[in-house]
Design a protein around this motif. Structure first.
Motif, short mmCIF file in Angstrom:
data_model
loop_
_atom_site.label_atom_id
_atom_site.label_comp_id
_atom_site.label_asym_id
_atom_site.label_seq_id
_atom_site.Cartn_x
_atom_site.Cartn_y
_atom_site.Cartn_z
N ILE A 119 0.86 -1.19 0.00
CA ILE A 119 0.00 0.00 0.00
C ILE A 119 0.89 1.24 0.00
N ARG A 120 0.42 2.32 -0.62
CA ARG A 120 1.21 3.54 -0.78
C ARG A 120 0.65 4.66 0.10
N THR A 121 1.52 5.31 0.85
CA THR A 121 1.09 6.42 1.71
C THR A 121 0.98 7.71 0.89
N THR A 122 0.25 8.67 1.45
CA THR A 122 0.20 10.02 0.89
C THR A 122 0.69 10.99 1.96
N CYS A 123 0.26 12.26 1.90
CA CYS A 123 0.65 13.26 2.90
C CYS A 123 -0.54 14.11 3.26
N ASN A 124 -0.43 14.84 4.36
CA ASN A 124 -1.44 15.84 4.68
C ASN A 124 -1.36 16.97 3.67
N PRO A 125 -2.50 17.57 3.32
CA PRO A 125 -2.44 18.72 2.41
C PRO A 125 -1.72 19.88 3.07
N PRO A 126 -1.08 20.75 2.30
CA PRO A 126 -0.39 21.91 2.89
C PRO A 126 -1.35 22.80 3.66
N ASP A 127 -0.84 23.45 4.67
CA ASP A 127 -1.61 24.40 5.48
C ASP A 127 -1.56 25.75 4.78
N LEU A 128 -2.66 26.16 4.16
CA LEU A 128 -2.70 27.32 3.27
C LEU A 128 -3.11 28.58 4.01
N THR A 129 -2.47 29.70 3.66
CA THR A 129 -2.82 31.03 4.16
C THR A 129 -2.90 31.98 2.98
N VAL A 130 -3.91 32.86 2.97
CA VAL A 130 -4.06 33.85 1.91
C VAL A 130 -4.09 35.24 2.53
N LYS A 131 -3.26 36.15 2.03
CA LYS A 131 -3.22 37.52 2.52
C LYS A 131 -3.60 38.48 1.39
N SER A 132 -4.35 39.51 1.76
CA SER A 132 -4.83 40.49 0.80
C SER A 132 -4.01 41.77 0.88
N TYR A 133 -3.67 42.30 -0.27
CA TYR A 133 -2.93 43.55 -0.36
C TYR A 133 -3.64 44.47 -1.35
N SER A 134 -3.11 45.68 -1.50
CA SER A 134 -3.77 46.67 -2.34
C SER A 134 -3.63 46.36 -3.83
N ASP A 135 -2.66 45.55 -4.22
CA ASP A 135 -2.46 45.26 -5.63
C ASP A 135 -2.22 43.79 -5.92
N LYS A 136 -2.40 42.93 -4.92
CA LYS A 136 -2.09 41.52 -5.14
C LYS A 136 -2.71 40.67 -4.04
N LEU A 137 -2.79 39.38 -4.31
CA LEU A 137 -3.15 38.37 -3.33
C LEU A 137 -1.99 37.40 -3.22
N VAL A 138 -1.60 37.06 -2.00
CA VAL A 138 -0.47 36.17 -1.80
C VAL A 138 -0.93 34.92 -1.07
N ALA A 139 -0.77 33.77 -1.74
CA ALA A 139 -1.06 32.48 -1.11
C ALA A 139 0.26 31.89 -0.63
N SER A 140 0.32 31.44 0.61
CA SER A 140 1.54 30.86 1.14
C SER A 140 1.19 29.62 1.95
N TRP A 141 2.17 28.75 2.13
CA TRP A 141 1.95 27.50 2.84
C TRP A 141 3.27 27.01 3.42
N ALA A 142 3.16 26.17 4.44
CA ALA A 142 4.34 25.59 5.06
C ALA A 142 4.75 24.33 4.28
N VAL A 143 6.04 24.21 4.02
CA VAL A 143 6.56 23.04 3.30
C VAL A 143 6.77 21.92 4.32
N ASP A 144 6.07 20.81 4.14
CA ASP A 144 6.17 19.67 5.04
C ASP A 144 7.49 18.95 4.83
N SER A 145 8.26 18.80 5.90
CA SER A 145 9.57 18.15 5.79
C SER A 145 9.45 16.68 5.38
N ALA A 146 8.25 16.10 5.54
CA ALA A 146 8.06 14.69 5.17
C ALA A 146 7.84 14.51 3.68
N TYR A 147 7.66 15.62 2.94
CA TYR A 147 7.44 15.51 1.51
C TYR A 147 8.71 15.02 0.81
#
Length: 464
Positions: A119-147
Motif C-alpha cells: 500500500i502507498r502512503t500520501t501526505c497531509n495537504p499543505p496548510d494554506l494562508t491567503v493575505k490580501s494587499y492593495s495590488d495583489k493576493l499572496v497564497a503561502s503554505w508551510a513546506v512539510d519536511s516529510a514531503y
C-alpha cells in the motif's frame, strides 16, 4: 506436533521372530498454515491500519513491513503484538509499504503467515494562508519536511460566483505564490473575493485539497495631497457610494482638508479623490478632518484643535476649544469647497477638543468633547445639533447636551460615537469600574429620543 520444527521419521519391521533394524531417517517440517482475513488500509495520509482473523492456538503475532522507494528497500521493521489489530503511524510520505503478519508459538516459532499486501502512503495537504494587499493576493503554505523531493504543488483559485478555476503547478521548494504579480496576464477585480485551495502531488498519488481560504483584492485610495505628515483616513465615514476621508495635519503647520471619493458606476473606487473640502478660516493644526461623518447630502467635519480666538494649537494660550464644520452637497453631487455653517462648543472651555468625534444621521448631528471638564478633568460631554427637517437650516448652536450618569475624571466620555435614528451610543473607554477594581475597563451608554426630546442621561449603561 509443533509448527516450525523439523521432525525425523524411521521405520522397522516386527514379527514373532523379532524386528529389523530401523530404516534411514526421513526428515520433514510441519507446514505452516495461513493467516487469513488480513486487511491493510490507508487510515490517514501517513498511517496504515492492519487487521486479521485470529489463528488457532497462536500465542502472538509479528507484524512486519518493508518500505520501498523506486523499487529499493529503504527500511525493514516489525512489532510483536498479542492482538489482531495494529496501526503504523508517522510513516514517510509517498512510500510503498509491503506488510505481512506471522502467527507465532510461545517460543516465537512461525505457525502461519499471511500473504503480503503493498500500500502507498500520501501526505497531509499543505496548510494554506491567503493575505490580501492593495495590488495583489499572496497564497503561502508551510513546506512539510516529510514531503519527497519530487513532490509538486497544485494551487487552484477561483472568483466568488464564478465556475472558472485557474490552477498552476509549483515545485516542492516553493512556499508562496503571488497573484497577479507572478502572472501579469491574470486580471483580478478589486473588491472581489477569491477562493484558494492547494494539494501536493507525487507521481500518481495526491493529497486531498486543503481547506479553502479566501482573499479580497484591496484597492488603496489616498488623497492627492498625501505627503509626509498628513494622516488620510484618520477620520472616515461612508454613505452609500460616497466615502469621506479626513486629512488632519498633526505635526506640521500645513493646512488640513477632507477628501470625497465617489464610487464609479462599475462598483470600483477612484484611486484619488473626486473633490477636496476645507474650512473657510484655514489655520495650521486645527486638526480639521480628525473626525468626519456623512449622511445624504450633509458632511460634518470635526476640527478639535480649532481655537475660536484665532490662536494656533500649541501656541499662545492653547485654548483649543474645537469646532464642527457642516457642508451641504449640491444637487449634482458636488460639494462647495467651504462649509455652510461652523458650530462651536457652547461652553467655550479651553482644551475640551469639541469635535474630536462626530456622527450624523439625517437631521441629527452628534459631537463629542471628551476632554471637557464636567466637573472632573477630561470626564467629557456630548452635544446634539438637531434641525426640524431635511430642508430646514441647521442651528448655529447645540440643541442638547448628553451626560454620563456617573462623572469620573479622565473617563473621556464621547471618545466613540454612533447614531441611528432616535438612538445614540456613546463610549467612555477610560471609565474605571471601582466596584470590581478595574482600571479603564470602559463603559458604553445608550441615549434615546422620545416625544419630549433627547434624554440627557443614559437610558441603558453597557458594561464589558
Amino acid at each position: 506436533m509443533e509448527h516450525g520444527f523439523e521432525h525425523s521419521f524411521q521405520v522397522t519391521a516386527v514379527n514373532a521372530a523379532g524386528e529389523s533394524d530401523f530404516s534411514e531417517g526421513a526428515y520433514a517440517r510441519l507446514q505452516n498454515g495461513e493467516v487469513v482475513g488480513m486487511r491493510a488500509i490507508l487510515s490517514g495520509p501517513r498511517e496504515i491500519t492492519v487487521n486479521w482473523t485470529p489463528y488457532p492456538d497462536a500465542n502472538e503475532y509479528y507484524v512486519n513491513y518493508e518500505s520501498r522507494k523506486e523499487g529499493h528497500a529503504t527500511r525493514l521493521d516489525g512489532e510483536y503484538i498479542s492482538g489482531t489489530h495494529y496501526v503504523f503511524d508517522n510513516l514517510e510520505c509517498w512510500r510503498d509499504y509491503t506488510i505481512g503478519v506471522s502467527a507465532k508459538t510461545t517460543s516465537r516459532r512461525t505457525m502461519a503467515e499471511s500473504d503480503n499486501i503493498t500500500i502507498r502512503t500520501t501526505c497531509n495537504p499543505p496548510d494554506l494562508t491567503v493575505k490580501s494587499y492593495s495590488d495583489k493576493l499572496v497564497a503561502s503554505w508551510a513546506v512539510d519536511s516529510a514531503y519527497a523531493s519530487d513532490t509538486t504543488y497544485m494551487l487552484e483559485w477561483y472568483k466568488s460566483g464564478s465556475s472558472d478555476h485557474t490552477s498552476v503547478s509549483l515545485p516542492i521548494r516553493t512556499s508562496s505564490y503571488t497573484i497577479p504579480a507572478t502572472i501579469p496576464a491574470v486580471e483580478l477585480r478589486f473588491g472581489s473575493k477569491y477562493y484558494f485551495k492547494i494539494r501536493s502531488i507525487n507521481g500518481t498519488s495526491q493529497t486531498p485539497f486543503s481547506e479553502i481560504k479566501a482573499g479580497t483584492l484591496l484597492k488603496q485610495i489616498k488623497p492627492s495631497s498625501a505627503r509626509g505628515y498628513v494622516n488620510p483616513g484618520y477620520g472616515m465615514d461612508i454613505y452609500r457610494s460616497d466615502l469621506v476621508l479626513g486629512d488632519p495635519e498633526l505635526e506640521t503647520y500645513l493646512p488640513c482638508s477632507a477628501s470625497i471619493f465617489v464610487r464609479n458606476a462599475d462598483g470600483t473606487w477612484p484611486v484619488s479623490e473626486n473633490q477636496r473640502i476645507w474650512e473657510s478660516d484655514l489655520r495650521p493644526l486645527d486638526m480639521f478632518g480628525m473626525s468626519v461623518s456623512i449622511s445624504s447630502d450633509t458632511i460634518v467635519v470635526g476640527a478639535p484643535g480649532k481655537d475660536r480666538d484665532g490662536e494656533v494649537f500649541g501656541i499662545g494660550e492653547q485654548d483649543n476649544d474645537g469646532a464642527v464644520y457642516i457642508f451641504k452637497r449640491n444637487t449634482d453631487g458636488s460639494c462647495p469647497n467651504n462649509e455652510i455653517l461652523q458650530v462651536h462648543s457652547p461652553t467655550d472651555a479651553a482644551n475640551e477638543i469639541f469635535g474630536k468625534k462626530v456622527a450624523i444621521d439625517d437631521n441629527t448631528i452628534v459631537v463629542a468633547a471628551p476632554y471637557q471638564n464636567n466637573p472632573h478633568s477630561h470626564d467629557g460631554l456630548v452635544y446634539v445639533i438637531e434641525r426640524e427637517n431635511s430642508v430646514a437650516d441647521w442651528p448655529t448652536t447645540t440643541t442638547a447636551t448628553l451626560n454620563p450618569d456617573v462623572s469620573q475624571e479622565s473617563a473621556e466620555f464621547g471618545s466613540a460615537l454612533a447614531i441611528d435614528g432616535d438612538t445614540i451610543v456613546v463610549g467612555s473607554p477610560h471609565f474605571a469600574d471601582s466596584d470590581h477594581g478595574f482600571f479603564s475597563s470602559g463603559l458604553a451608554y445608550i441615549f434615546v429620543k422620545t416625544s419630549d426630546g433627547w434624554h440627557v442621561t443614559p437610558t441603558v449603561t453597557l458594561h464589558p
